[in-house]
Design a protein around this motif. Structure first.
Motif, short mmCIF file in Angstrom:
data_model
loop_
_atom_site.label_atom_id
_atom_site.label_comp_id
_atom_site.label_asym_id
_atom_site.label_seq_id
_atom_site.Cartn_x
_atom_site.Cartn_y
_atom_site.Cartn_z
N ILE A 1 -14.84 -24.14 -32.15
CA ILE A 1 -13.67 -25.63 -32.99
C ILE A 1 -14.35 -25.99 -32.26
CG2 ILE A 1 -11.62 -26.13 -33.69
CD1 ILE A 1 -12.19 -23.71 -35.38
N GLY A 2 -14.62 -26.51 -31.04
CA GLY A 2 -15.03 -27.79 -30.07
C GLY A 2 -16.38 -28.44 -30.27
N GLY A 3 -16.99 -28.62 -31.21
CA GLY A 3 -18.11 -29.03 -32.04
C GLY A 3 -17.83 -30.83 -30.87
N GLN A 4 -16.55 -31.28 -31.77
CA GLN A 4 -16.86 -32.04 -31.55
C GLN A 4 -16.72 -32.76 -30.04
OE1 GLN A 4 -15.16 -34.47 -33.70
NE2 GLN A 4 -14.35 -36.35 -33.06
N GLY A 5 -15.39 -32.32 -28.80
CA GLY A 5 -16.33 -32.18 -27.00
C GLY A 5 -17.76 -32.17 -26.82
N GLN A 6 -17.98 -31.22 -27.71
CA GLN A 6 -19.59 -30.50 -27.04
C GLN A 6 -20.29 -31.82 -27.54
OE1 GLN A 6 -20.74 -26.87 -29.28
NE2 GLN A 6 -17.94 -26.62 -28.26
N ILE A 7 -20.18 -32.55 -29.02
CA ILE A 7 -21.02 -33.50 -28.89
C ILE A 7 -20.22 -35.24 -28.29
CG2 ILE A 7 -21.00 -35.64 -31.45
CD1 ILE A 7 -20.45 -33.75 -33.21
N ILE A 8 -19.04 -34.99 -27.23
CA ILE A 8 -19.00 -36.38 -26.94
C ILE A 8 -20.14 -35.29 -25.77
CG2 ILE A 8 -17.56 -36.24 -24.90
CD1 ILE A 8 -15.06 -36.63 -27.55
N LEU A 9 -19.72 -34.64 -25.28
CA LEU A 9 -20.37 -34.29 -24.11
C LEU A 9 -22.42 -34.84 -23.91
CD1 LEU A 9 -20.08 -33.84 -20.54
CD2 LEU A 9 -17.91 -33.67 -22.68
N GLY A 10 -22.47 -34.47 -25.12
CA GLY A 10 -24.35 -34.75 -25.52
C GLY A 10 -24.57 -36.29 -25.21
N GLY A 11 -23.56 -37.08 -25.96
CA GLY A 11 -23.19 -38.38 -25.14
C GLY A 11 -23.63 -38.87 -24.14
N ILE A 12 -22.59 -38.75 -23.87
CA ILE A 12 -22.61 -38.70 -22.27
C ILE A 12 -23.66 -38.22 -21.11
CG2 ILE A 12 -21.39 -38.55 -20.70
CD1 ILE A 12 -18.99 -37.74 -21.29
N LEU B 1 -23.64 -27.33 -21.58
CA LEU B 1 -22.84 -26.85 -20.44
C LEU B 1 -21.10 -26.74 -20.72
CD1 LEU B 1 -24.35 -28.87 -18.26
CD2 LEU B 1 -24.15 -26.11 -17.82
N TRP B 2 -20.34 -27.28 -21.37
CA TRP B 2 -19.74 -27.61 -22.18
C TRP B 2 -18.97 -26.25 -23.38
CZ3 TRP B 2 -16.34 -29.98 -19.55
CH2 TRP B 2 -15.85 -30.80 -20.42
N ALA B 3 -20.05 -25.83 -24.15
CA ALA B 3 -19.52 -24.62 -24.70
C ALA B 3 -19.56 -23.67 -23.72
CB ALA B 3 -20.52 -24.72 -25.85
N GLY B 4 -20.54 -23.59 -23.02
CA GLY B 4 -21.21 -22.00 -22.24
C GLY B 4 -19.43 -21.66 -21.31
N ILE B 5 -18.85 -22.84 -21.29
CA ILE B 5 -17.20 -22.71 -20.40
C ILE B 5 -16.78 -22.09 -21.62
CG2 ILE B 5 -15.72 -23.85 -19.71
CD1 ILE B 5 -16.59 -25.92 -19.05
N ALA B 6 -16.21 -21.94 -22.52
CA ALA B 6 -15.80 -21.20 -23.56
C ALA B 6 -16.05 -19.46 -23.22
CB ALA B 6 -15.76 -22.03 -24.66
N GLY B 7 -17.56 -19.95 -23.91
CA GLY B 7 -18.28 -18.45 -23.68
C GLY B 7 -18.14 -18.07 -22.71
N VAL C 1 -21.86 -15.20 -24.98
CA VAL C 1 -22.42 -16.24 -24.01
C VAL C 1 -23.51 -17.02 -24.66
CG1 VAL C 1 -23.08 -17.34 -21.85
CG2 VAL C 1 -21.66 -15.07 -21.44
N LEU C 2 -25.11 -16.87 -24.96
CA LEU C 2 -25.76 -16.76 -25.31
C LEU C 2 -24.87 -17.38 -26.53
CD1 LEU C 2 -28.14 -14.47 -24.64
CD2 LEU C 2 -28.02 -16.70 -22.89
N THR C 3 -25.05 -17.04 -27.31
CA THR C 3 -24.63 -17.78 -28.10
C THR C 3 -23.61 -19.27 -28.24
OG1 THR C 3 -24.35 -15.66 -29.65
CG2 THR C 3 -23.30 -17.71 -31.06
N MET C 4 -23.09 -19.09 -27.51
CA MET C 4 -21.98 -20.11 -26.95
C MET C 4 -22.67 -21.15 -26.67
SD MET C 4 -18.98 -20.16 -28.32
CE MET C 4 -18.34 -21.79 -27.98
N ILE C 5 -23.86 -21.45 -25.88
CA ILE C 5 -24.64 -22.21 -25.11
C ILE C 5 -25.68 -22.58 -26.41
CG2 ILE C 5 -26.61 -22.29 -23.60
CD1 ILE C 5 -24.99 -20.07 -21.64
N VAL C 6 -25.78 -21.81 -26.98
CA VAL C 6 -27.25 -22.17 -28.14
C VAL C 6 -26.21 -23.39 -28.58
CG1 VAL C 6 -28.32 -21.50 -30.55
CG2 VAL C 6 -28.86 -20.59 -28.46
N SER C 7 -25.29 -22.51 -29.63
CA SER C 7 -24.21 -23.27 -30.14
C SER C 7 -24.04 -25.40 -29.92
CB SER C 7 -22.83 -22.92 -30.87
OG SER C 7 -21.90 -23.85 -31.53
N GLY C 8 -23.36 -24.71 -28.19
CA GLY C 8 -23.10 -26.23 -27.97
C GLY C 8 -24.52 -27.20 -27.66
N ALA C 9 -25.86 -26.35 -27.25
CA ALA C 9 -26.30 -26.93 -27.39
C ALA C 9 -26.68 -28.02 -28.74
CB ALA C 9 -28.29 -26.39 -27.13
#
Length: 433
Positions: free
Chosen positions: A152-163, A193-199, A312-320
């Motif tokens: 459910i962290g797409g919002q935060g992962q988009i923000i970090l990608g934007g940063i 990286l942001w999604a990897g924390i959750a993973g 872990v790998l799934t969350m990294i791909v998802s966050g990327a």
């Protein structure tokens, strides 16, 4: 071979009579498979998930039409003398609904009332602009859903990608092609990286990914607000919390059409990401492990799959992928970093992934639909409330989450259901009755 001679039927032999009736009514060997294949094809079409999704959209639009009619002042006025002249009420309902959805079409697909060709075709390009981050983020969440992870962290992962993407875009001076590639990869790295924390927390400690990713959304929101107050991310001397503009000559996505069109090469990236995710999930070893872990983690462990590694790998791909959605914002349309860089794309992407059944092609098409709703909703405000679009989206989510409800409304068969076969052979008891 000689044909078998039929046994004579005695008048008082009910078993023989039943056997004769069965033989007369038995279907031929050539007809049965043809009927079976046709019936199975029809049942597969009627019970398919794509049809449920399509009907969910239709029901949502019908519900939106009801709300448009109820909220319209002309309809309310005509309803006061409905018994005297019911035709006026129905005419007002039609005019209200038609005007609203016509405005939605003109704002999303083609404005046939425009005075120039540029203004007429611009709506479809705007729909693609809005669809680009929705497709990328939706693909990211869909990968997580296939692994049984509720990201459910797409919002935060988009923000970090934007940063990350914006910082590389306005800080470094690189050659034309290299600069945009590095900025895009930086955006993907930020989301990963942001999604990897959750993973990692999920794999190592068993922490609930829903709670962790929601909390990371809030952290990302406050993080970007803080960074925009620092000298590294703020325009010198400006009181506004906004970053310097990225280098539009080297770091921005190239425009596919001349201004005033905003459609950029990020849409091609969304298409490429759809193909890559399809290959990853359906053709690669990691994709098989993702699907296996999502279907049954215990069975996957028994088969020798490291579920923790897959998480872990799934969350990294998802966050990327969600980070790439952030790049579409800062490198494609906005060209600056602001506190609202993610808008509501992270939450809308959940709807896109659900509507697409967590399948790459379905998610791509769902992203196009929601991009059109966003673009058309701007012009639709002139005819009715923009909240109608939000209601339509919410109803779609509700119906997608409850497929049996859609099947019950339209009387569709359930997946794998088989119709009752009519008895082609009468029993001996029925014959003698």
């Amino acid at each position: 071979m000689s044909e078998e001679t039929p046994r004579p039927v005695a008048p008082g032999d009910p078993g023989a009579q039943a056997e004769q009736v069965a033989g007369e009514r038995a279907p031929t060997r050539g007809d049965a498979p043809r009927e079976s294949r046709t019936g199975e094809l029809v049942r597969d079409l009627l019970s398919g998930s794509w049809l449920v999704s399509l009907l969910a959209i239709v029901l949502a639009l019908l519900a939106g039409a009801v709300l448009i009619a109820v909220a319209d002042s002309d309809v309310q006025e005509a309803a006061q003398y409905f018994l005297a002249r019911p035709g006026d009420t129905f005419s007002a309902i039609w005019n209200a609904v038609y005007a609203a959805y016509e405005a939605l079409f003109r704002g999303a697909i083609y404005d046939f009332e425009a005075t120039s060709l540029t203004r007429a075709v611009r709506p479809i390009t705007e729909s693609l602009v809005f669809a680009t981050p929705l497709i990328l983020a939706g693909l990211g969440l869909a990968v997580g859903f296939r692994a049984g992870l509720l990201n459910i962290g797409g919002q935060g992962q988009i923000i970090l990608g934007g940063i990350f993407g914006a910082f590389i875009g306005f800080t470094f001076q690189l050659p034309v092609v290299l600069h945009v590639v590095v900025a895009v990869l930086g955006a993907a790295l930020g989301g990963a990286l942001w999604a990897g924390i959750a993973g990692v927390l999920k794999a190592r400690t068993g922490a609930n990914e829903v709670i962790v990713t929601i909390m990371l959304n809030n952290i990302g929101l406050y993080l970007v607000a803080y960074l925009l107050t620092t000298p590294a991310f703020r325009i010198p001397g400006s009181p506004n919390p906004i970053s310097p503009q990225i280098s539009t000559e080297t770091a921005a996505y190239p425009l596919l059409l001349e201004p005033p069109f905003r459609l950029h090469a990020g849409f091609f990236l969304a298409i490429a990401a759809t193909v890559v995710v399809w290959w990853l999930l359906d053709r690669s070893t990691l994709g098989f492990e993702i699907r296996a872990a999502g279907a049954n983690p215990h069975a996957a462990r028994t088969a020798g799959i490291s579920v923790e590694r897959v998480v872990v790998l799934t969350m990294i791909v998802s966050g990327a992928l969600c980070g790439l959605a952030g790049s579409a914002q800062v490198l494609g349309t906005e060209h600056v970093l602001t506190g609202g860089v993610a808008a509501s794309y992270g939450f809308d992407a959940i709807t896109v992934a659900l509507l697409g059944r967590s399948r790459p092609v379905g998610t791509f098409l769902a992203g196009l639909l929601f991009g059109a709703l966003r673009a058309g909703g701007v012009l639709m405000q002139s005819e009715t409330s923009i909240d109608i679009i939000l209601v339509v989206q919410s109803i779609i989510v509700l119906l997608i989450a409850a497929p049996p409800l859609v099947r019950a409304i339209f009387r569709l068969p359930s997946p794998g259901a088989r119709p009752r076969r009519r008895a082609s052979v009468r029993t001996a008891k029925e014959v003698t009755a």
